[in-house]
Design a protein around this motif. Structure first.
Motif, PDB file in Angstrom:
ATOM      1  N   GLU A  80       0.813  -1.216   0.000  1.00 20.66           N
ATOM      2  CA  GLU A  80       0.000   0.000   0.000  1.00 20.66           C
ATOM      3  C   GLU A  80       0.846   1.265   0.000  1.00 20.66           C
ATOM      4  O   GLU A  80       0.432   2.290  -0.531  1.00 20.66           O
ATOM      5  CB  GLU A  80      -0.943   0.025   1.220  1.00 20.66           C
ATOM      6  CG  GLU A  80      -2.050  -0.999   1.174  1.00 20.66           C
ATOM      7  CD  GLU A  80      -1.676  -2.255   1.938  1.00 20.66           C
ATOM      8  OE1 GLU A  80      -0.736  -2.214   2.749  1.00 20.66           O
ATOM      9  OE2 GLU A  80      -2.344  -3.283   1.727  1.00 20.66           O
ATOM     10  N   VAL A  81       2.030   1.203   0.607  1.00 24.16           N
ATOM     11  CA  VAL A  81       2.913   2.376   0.635  1.00 24.16           C
ATOM     12  C   VAL A  81       3.389   2.702  -0.780  1.00 24.16           C
ATOM     13  O   VAL A  81       3.413   3.862  -1.193  1.00 24.16           O
ATOM     14  CB  VAL A  81       4.108   2.132   1.589  1.00 24.16           C
ATOM     15  CG1 VAL A  81       5.073   3.294   1.551  1.00 24.16           C
ATOM     16  CG2 VAL A  81       3.617   1.879   2.999  1.00 24.16           C
ATOM     17  N   PHE A  82       3.743   1.675  -1.524  1.00 22.97           N
ATOM     18  CA  PHE A  82       4.175   1.866  -2.909  1.00 22.97           C
ATOM     19  C   PHE A  82       3.043   2.413  -3.766  1.00 22.97           C
ATOM     20  O   PHE A  82       3.235   3.333  -4.559  1.00 22.97           O
ATOM     21  CB  PHE A  82       4.699   0.543  -3.480  1.00 22.97           C
ATOM     22  CG  PHE A  82       5.121   0.623  -4.907  1.00 22.97           C
ATOM     23  CD1 PHE A  82       6.259   1.307  -5.268  1.00 22.97           C
ATOM     24  CD2 PHE A  82       4.369   0.018  -5.903  1.00 22.97           C
ATOM     25  CE1 PHE A  82       6.652   1.391  -6.593  1.00 22.97           C
ATOM     26  CE2 PHE A  82       4.747   0.094  -7.219  1.00 22.97           C
ATOM     27  CZ  PHE A  82       5.897   0.782  -7.572  1.00 22.97           C
ATOM     28  N   VAL A  83       1.846   1.875  -3.594  1.00 27.43           N
ATOM     29  CA  VAL A  83       0.682   2.351  -4.349  1.00 27.43           C
ATOM     30  C   VAL A  83       0.400   3.807  -3.998  1.00 27.43           C
ATOM     31  O   VAL A  83       0.110   4.628  -4.872  1.00 27.43           O
ATOM     32  CB  VAL A  83      -0.553   1.456  -4.083  1.00 27.43           C
ATOM     33  CG1 VAL A  83      -1.807   2.050  -4.692  1.00 27.43           C
ATOM     34  CG2 VAL A  83      -0.316   0.061  -4.624  1.00 27.43           C
ATOM     35  N   GLY A  84       0.518   4.145  -2.724  1.00 25.80           N
ATOM     36  CA  GLY A  84       0.306   5.529  -2.294  1.00 25.80           C
ATOM     37  C   GLY A  84       1.325   6.474  -2.898  1.00 25.80           C
ATOM     38  O   GLY A  84       0.988   7.592  -3.311  1.00 25.80           O
ATOM     39  N   LYS A  85       2.584   6.042  -2.956  1.00 26.67           N
ATOM     40  CA  LYS A  85       3.631   6.885  -3.544  1.00 26.67           C
ATOM     41  C   LYS A  85       3.397   7.070  -5.043  1.00 26.67           C
ATOM     42  O   LYS A  85       3.572   8.162  -5.576  1.00 26.67           O
ATOM     43  CB  LYS A  85       5.003   6.268  -3.290  1.00 26.67           C
ATOM     44  CG  LYS A  85       6.161   7.086  -3.801  1.00 26.67           C
ATOM     45  CD  LYS A  85       6.253   8.440  -3.163  1.00 26.67           C
ATOM     46  CE  LYS A  85       6.914   8.372  -1.838  1.00 26.67           C
ATOM     47  NZ  LYS A  85       7.183   9.703  -1.250  1.00 26.67           N
ATOM     48  N   CYS A  86       2.974   6.014  -5.732  1.00 27.92           N
ATOM     49  CA  CYS A  86       2.666   6.125  -7.158  1.00 27.92           C
ATOM     50  C   CYS A  86       1.494   7.076  -7.382  1.00 27.92           C
ATOM     51  O   CYS A  86       1.513   7.890  -8.313  1.00 27.92           O
ATOM     52  CB  CYS A  86       2.349   4.751  -7.745  1.00 27.92           C
ATOM     53  SG  CYS A  86       3.773   3.678  -7.921  1.00 27.92           S
ATOM     54  N   ASN A  87       0.471   6.983  -6.528  1.00 24.72           N
ATOM     55  CA  ASN A  87      -0.664   7.901  -6.637  1.00 24.72           C
ATOM     56  C   ASN A  87      -0.220   9.340  -6.417  1.00 24.72           C
ATOM     57  O   ASN A  87      -0.671  10.250  -7.113  1.00 24.72           O
ATOM     58  CB  ASN A  87      -1.752   7.536  -5.629  1.00 24.72           C
ATOM     59  CG  ASN A  87      -2.725   6.531  -6.176  1.00 24.72           C
ATOM     60  OD1 ASN A  87      -2.977   6.477  -7.375  1.00 24.72           O
ATOM     61  ND2 ASN A  87      -3.266   5.714  -5.294  1.00 24.72           N
ATOM     62  N   LYS A  88       0.662   9.551  -5.449  1.00 22.11           N
ATOM     63  CA  LYS A  88       1.157  10.900  -5.180  1.00 22.11           C
ATOM     64  C   LYS A  88       1.907  11.455  -6.380  1.00 22.11           C
ATOM     65  O   LYS A  88       1.699  12.606  -6.778  1.00 22.11           O
ATOM     66  CB  LYS A  88       2.060  10.900  -3.952  1.00 22.11           C
ATOM     67  CG  LYS A  88       2.580  12.272  -3.594  1.00 22.11           C
ATOM     68  CD  LYS A  88       3.442  12.244  -2.362  1.00 22.11           C
ATOM     69  CE  LYS A  88       3.961  13.643  -2.055  1.00 22.11           C
ATOM     70  NZ  LYS A  88       4.803  13.649  -0.866  1.00 22.11           N
ATOM     71  N   VAL A  89       2.779  10.642  -6.970  1.00 25.43           N
ATOM     72  CA  VAL A  89       3.536  11.086  -8.144  1.00 25.43           C
ATOM     73  C   VAL A  89       2.583  11.388  -9.301  1.00 25.43           C
ATOM     74  O   VAL A  89       2.733  12.399  -9.997  1.00 25.43           O
ATOM     75  CB  VAL A  89       4.590  10.027  -8.547  1.00 25.43           C
ATOM     76  CG1 VAL A  89       5.170  10.305  -9.917  1.00 25.43           C
ATOM     77  CG2 VAL A  89       5.692   9.972  -7.512  1.00 25.43           C
ATOM     78  N   ARG A  90       1.590  10.560  -9.488  1.00 23.25           N
ATOM     79  CA  ARG A  90       0.618  10.773 -10.570  1.00 23.25           C
ATOM     80  C   ARG A  90      -0.156  12.071 -10.358  1.00 23.25           C
ATOM     81  O   ARG A  90      -0.319  12.872 -11.277  1.00 23.25           O
ATOM     82  CB  ARG A  90      -0.333   9.588 -10.656  1.00 23.25           C
ATOM     83  CG  ARG A  90      -1.301   9.670 -11.808  1.00 23.25           C
ATOM     84  CD  ARG A  90      -2.096   8.363 -11.907  1.00 23.25           C
ATOM     85  NE  ARG A  90      -2.910   8.370 -13.089  1.00 23.25           N
ATOM     86  CZ  ARG A  90      -4.144   8.896 -13.145  1.00 23.25           C
ATOM     87  NH1 ARG A  90      -4.664   9.440 -12.072  1.00 23.25           N
ATOM     88  NH2 ARG A  90      -4.817   8.871 -14.254  1.00 23.25           N
ATOM     89  N   HIS A  91      -0.608  12.301  -9.132  1.00 19.52           N
ATOM     90  CA  HIS A  91      -1.360  13.520  -8.853  1.00 19.52           C
ATOM     91  C   HIS A  91      -0.485  14.770  -8.964  1.00 19.52           C
ATOM     92  O   HIS A  91      -0.941  15.811  -9.445  1.00 19.52           O
ATOM     93  CB  HIS A  91      -2.017  13.436  -7.472  1.00 19.52           C
ATOM     94  CG  HIS A  91      -3.184  12.527  -7.441  1.00 19.52           C
ATOM     95  ND1 HIS A  91      -3.085  11.206  -7.056  1.00 19.52           N
ATOM     96  CD2 HIS A  91      -4.481  12.718  -7.770  1.00 19.52           C
ATOM     97  CE1 HIS A  91      -4.260  10.638  -7.136  1.00 19.52           C
ATOM     98  NE2 HIS A  91      -5.133  11.526  -7.582  1.00 19.52           N
ATOM     99  N   LEU A  92       0.766  14.674  -8.536  1.00 19.72           N
ATOM    100  CA  LEU A  92       1.667  15.819  -8.687  1.00 19.72           C
ATOM    101  C   LEU A  92       1.958  16.103 -10.151  1.00 19.72           C
ATOM    102  O   LEU A  92       2.110  17.266 -10.545  1.00 19.72           O
ATOM    103  CB  LEU A  92       2.964  15.582  -7.910  1.00 19.72           C
ATOM    104  CG  LEU A  92       2.870  15.762  -6.402  1.00 19.72           C
ATOM    105  CD1 LEU A  92       4.164  15.316  -5.736  1.00 19.72           C
ATOM    106  CD2 LEU A  92       2.555  17.197  -6.048  1.00 19.72           C
TER     107      LEU A  92
END
Length: 115
Positions: A80-92
């Motif tokens: 979930e941490v990796f998925v969260g980081k990917c989501n953050k990068v995508r949103h940024l």
């Protein structure tokens, strides 16, 4: 309101968010080593400069990571941490694209509309 101040304000916000995006992207690539070793090998190919944003960098590597994040292939990952980081990068990335468009619109408004 002076048009120059508006341009400087939008440019500053865009620049700060771009720095946040690059920082998150580098952290994602470091996490990628443990979370998805195959993708990490495709992006890094053994050299120490793991993700070069310079013009001399290999565009196909950068494109592969972009496609991975854009198509949201990470959603099927177990961490979930990796998925969260990917989501953050995508949103940024989306935020940076919108802010870049806002900066161009501000340039247009100041230059041609006389703000």
């Amino acid at each position: 309101m002076n048009g120059d101040i508006l341009i400087v304000a939008v440019f500053t916000v865009t620049l700060i968010n771009f720095a946040r995006y690059l920082s998150s992207l580098r952290a994602l690539v470091v996490m990628l080593r443990d979370a998805n070793p195959l993708l990490y090998q495709q992006i890094c190919r053994g050299d120490n400069n793991f993700f070069s944003l310079s013009p001399q960098g290999d565009i196909s590597r950068q494109k592969r990571l972009y496609q991975y994040i854009r198509s949201q292939e990470y959603l099927h990952h177990h961490d979930e941490v990796f998925v969260g980081k990917c989501n953050k990068v995508r949103h940024l990335f989306i935020l940076n694209a919108a802010l870049s468009g806002a900066l161009l619109a501000t340039f247009f408004l100041v230059a041609f509309a006389g703000w």
